[in-house]
Design an enzyme around this catalytic site. Structure first.
Site, mmCIF file in Angstrom:
data_model
loop_
_atom_site.group_PDB
_atom_site.id
_atom_site.type_symbol
_atom_site.label_atom_id
_atom_site.label_comp_id
_atom_site.label_asym_id
_atom_site.label_seq_id
_atom_site.Cartn_x
_atom_site.Cartn_y
_atom_site.Cartn_z
ATOM 1 N N ARG A 187 7.881 7.582 -12.240
ATOM 2 C CA ARG A 187 8.364 7.216 -10.832
ATOM 3 C C ARG A 187 8.936 8.401 -10.102
ATOM 4 N NH1 ARG A 187 5.274 4.628 -11.861
ATOM 5 N NH2 ARG A 187 4.962 2.501 -12.303
ATOM 6 N N SER A 232 10.475 -3.186 -7.451
ATOM 7 C CA SER A 232 11.398 -2.776 -8.650
ATOM 8 C C SER A 232 12.763 -2.178 -8.327
ATOM 9 C CB SER A 232 10.692 -2.119 -9.879
ATOM 10 O OG SER A 232 9.701 -3.187 -10.403
ATOM 11 N N GLU A 291 15.494 2.620 -9.706
ATOM 12 C CA GLU A 291 14.169 3.182 -9.298
ATOM 13 C C GLU A 291 14.045 3.422 -7.879
ATOM 14 O OE1 GLU A 291 10.438 1.527 -10.878
ATOM 15 O OE2 GLU A 291 9.589 1.604 -8.846
HETATM 16 C C1 LIG Z 1 6.557 -5.958 -3.159
HETATM 17 C C2 LIG Z 1 6.744 -4.712 -3.761
HETATM 18 C C3 LIG Z 1 5.957 -4.417 -4.744
HETATM 19 C C4 LIG Z 1 6.096 -3.073 -5.108
HETATM 20 N N1 LIG Z 1 5.269 -2.793 -6.351
HETATM 21 C C5 LIG Z 1 5.339 -1.520 -6.752
HETATM 22 C C6 LIG Z 1 4.492 -1.156 -7.939
HETATM 23 O O1 LIG Z 1 3.859 -2.031 -8.533
HETATM 24 N N2 LIG Z 1 4.533 0.124 -8.416
HETATM 25 C C7 LIG Z 1 5.322 0.910 -7.736
HETATM 26 O O2 LIG Z 1 5.499 2.196 -8.307
HETATM 27 N N3 LIG Z 1 6.088 0.757 -6.925
HETATM 28 C C8 LIG Z 1 6.148 -0.505 -6.356
HETATM 29 N N4 LIG Z 1 6.865 -0.738 -5.279
HETATM 30 C C9 LIG Z 1 7.739 0.132 -4.714
HETATM 31 C C10 LIG Z 1 6.870 0.924 -3.339
HETATM 32 O O3 LIG Z 1 5.913 0.320 -3.026
HETATM 33 C C11 LIG Z 1 6.606 2.490 -3.711
HETATM 34 O O4 LIG Z 1 7.612 3.133 -4.310
HETATM 35 C C12 LIG Z 1 5.857 3.144 -2.751
HETATM 36 O O5 LIG Z 1 5.551 4.335 -3.243
HETATM 37 C C13 LIG Z 1 6.962 3.661 -1.616
HETATM 38 O O6 LIG Z 1 6.082 4.157 -0.485
HETATM 39 P P1 LIG Z 1 6.952 4.398 0.925
HETATM 40 O O7 LIG Z 1 6.122 5.309 1.789
HETATM 41 O O8 LIG Z 1 7.604 3.097 1.138
HETATM 42 O O9 LIG Z 1 8.034 5.335 0.345
HETATM 43 P P2 LIG Z 1 9.505 5.333 0.942
HETATM 44 O O10 LIG Z 1 10.318 4.375 0.566
HETATM 45 O O11 LIG Z 1 9.549 5.579 2.418
HETATM 46 O O12 LIG Z 1 10.393 6.764 0.255
HETATM 47 C C14 LIG Z 1 10.529 6.582 -1.125
HETATM 48 C C15 LIG Z 1 10.704 8.145 -1.437
HETATM 49 O O13 LIG Z 1 9.840 9.009 -1.512
HETATM 50 C C16 LIG Z 1 10.241 10.128 -0.351
HETATM 51 N N5 LIG Z 1 9.027 10.486 0.475
HETATM 52 C C17 LIG Z 1 8.174 9.554 0.886
HETATM 53 N N6 LIG Z 1 7.238 10.396 1.819
HETATM 54 C C18 LIG Z 1 7.465 11.475 1.459
HETATM 55 C C19 LIG Z 1 6.874 12.701 2.103
HETATM 56 N N7 LIG Z 1 5.881 12.686 2.908
HETATM 57 N N8 LIG Z 1 7.375 13.850 1.480
HETATM 58 C C20 LIG Z 1 8.528 13.981 0.809
HETATM 59 N N9 LIG Z 1 8.915 12.749 0.327
HETATM 60 C C21 LIG Z 1 8.663 11.691 0.728
HETATM 61 C C22 LIG Z 1 11.212 9.588 0.298
HETATM 62 O O14 LIG Z 1 12.070 10.715 0.652
HETATM 63 C C23 LIG Z 1 11.965 8.598 -0.694
HETATM 64 O O15 LIG Z 1 12.802 9.706 -1.495
HETATM 65 C C24 LIG Z 1 6.856 -2.078 -4.571
HETATM 66 C C25 LIG Z 1 7.736 -2.387 -3.392
HETATM 67 C C26 LIG Z 1 7.732 -3.870 -3.088
HETATM 68 C C27 LIG Z 1 8.434 -3.947 -1.649
#
Ligand SMILES: Cc1cc2nc3c(=O)[nH]c(=O)nc-3n(C[C@H](O)[C@H](O)[C@H](O)COP(=O)(O)OP(=O)(O)OC[C@H]3O[C@@H](n4cnc5c(N)ncnc54)[C@H](O)[C@@H]3O)c2cc1C
Length: 281
Positions: free
Chosen positions: A154, A203, A273
């Site tokens: 992660r 998570s 996480e």
């Molecule tokens: C219902 C649900 C189910 C989920 N299931 C899973 C799963 O099965 N497996 C899993 O791994 N995760 C899961 N997640 C968590 C989430 O979906 C992942 O972590 C996903 O990758 C987040 O993407 P985001 O664009 O929303 O990231 P954000 O929340 O916007 O950012 C997360 C981190 O990434 C950094 N970041 C984002 N974009 C960039 C960029 N372009 N450059 C540099 N840094 C950046 C941000 O600064 C932050 O630190 C789940 C979430 C929910 C709500």
């Protein structure tokens, strides 16, 4: 930030920038550098928690940088702001196999990369061939190949201020209907095991080696317990849901309670996480 994060909690940021191009992104970063305003890059906010006091930082969302294409040899090229649903729909339509596991991982390509998002069997490190990023120190875009990238559980180890711009995913040609079918089955499994219709950040804690955070929190008797509007999901104990009117403080307190109880009962320290912003700035 409650408008920009999936838990719908969190106070204000100093500014929000929505660049539509690399040139605009550079301009925003340069402006922030000049005025000594810290920058935070946000994807779709599905794994980010902002404290109620807000952030002393400008938040930059990249959803204007969302181009998506396939190369002649079948690779998927996706800009960081492309959403998980667009990328997986694209793979299904084009008959490209490899990213089916990510169909229910909400967010953007940037968030997928930064979090090395995945499931038990597969994660981003298994499908990423190369990435492109912007180094704010030099203002230059650079490429890194998979073998140079340091993915961890992660996380992707890159300097905190690096902006991930684009990913090239390795995919295999396949029958579109078969790709769709595998995606349906991943989604069906999720629907049974996760509270996907409620506000959450997925998570909350990483799984400790050899165990599951959800199992430990459940075994500690915490399913259904709450603080204010935040509750440990009765469907999956590693999810905290906002059942309405929760604050970031409620969520953080509930996380503290879960960590303390699991430590006391099992001598295992849970590590978040979800990315908690603010404290480190
Ligand atoms: C219902 C649900 C189910 C989920 N299931 C899973 C799963 O099965 N497996 C899993 O791994 N995760 C899961 N997640 C968590 C989430 O979906 C992942 O972590 C996903 O990758 C987040 O993407 P985001 O664009 O929303 O990231 P954000 O929340 O916007 O950012 C997360 C981190 O990434 C950094 N970041 C984002 N974009 C960039 C960029 N372009 N450059 C540099 N840094 C950046 C941000 O600064 C932050 O630190 C789940 C979430 C929910 C709500």
């Amino acid at each position: 930030m409650s408008k920009h994060t999936s838990l719908r909690v969190g106070g204000p940021a100093e500014a929000l920038a929505l660049p539509e191009s690399r040139a605009e992104l550079r301009e925003v970063l340069e402006l922030c550098r000049k005025h000594e305003v810290p920058v935070r890059i946000l994807g779709a906010g599905f794994n980010t928690l902002v404290p109620d006091a807000g952030l002393r930082a400008a938040v930059v969302r990249l959803h204007g940088l969302r181009k998506l294409a396939r190369s002649d040899d079948g690779r998927v090229l996706a800009e960081a702001g492309a959403s998980h649903s667009r990328v997986t729909r694209f793979c299904a339509k084009e008959g490209l196999a490899g990213l089916e596991f990510a169909v229910g991982i909400p967010g953007t390509v940037g968030g997928w990369l930064a979090m090395n998002a995945g499931i038990r069997e597969r994660e981003m490190r298994d499908v990423v061939e190369c990435i492109e990023f912007l180094d704010p120190a030099t203002g230059k875009c650079q490429e890194m190949r998979a073998e140079q990238l340091r993915f961890r559980y992660r996380a992707l180890e890159v300097p905190a201020d690096v902006v991930l711009l684009k990913a090239c995913f390795h995919t295999e040609p396949s029958d579109p209907e078969e790709v769709r079918e595998r995606m349906r089955s991943f989604l069906a499994e999720r629907r049974e095991t996760q509270p996907i219709d409620q506000l959450s950040c997925g998570s909350v804690f990483k799984n400790p080696p050899g165990d599951y955070a959800g199992r430990l929190i459940d075994a500690a008797g915490l399913k259904g317990s709450g603080v204010g509007g935040a509750e440990i999901s009765t469907v999956h104990a590693n999810f905290i849901i906002n059942r309405g009117g929760a604050t970031a403080t409620d969520v953080l307190q509930l996380m503290d309670q879960a960590r303390a109880k699991v430590l006391q009962r099992f001598q295992i320290e849970l590590e978040p996480e979800v990315r908690v912003w603010g404290e480190e700035l």
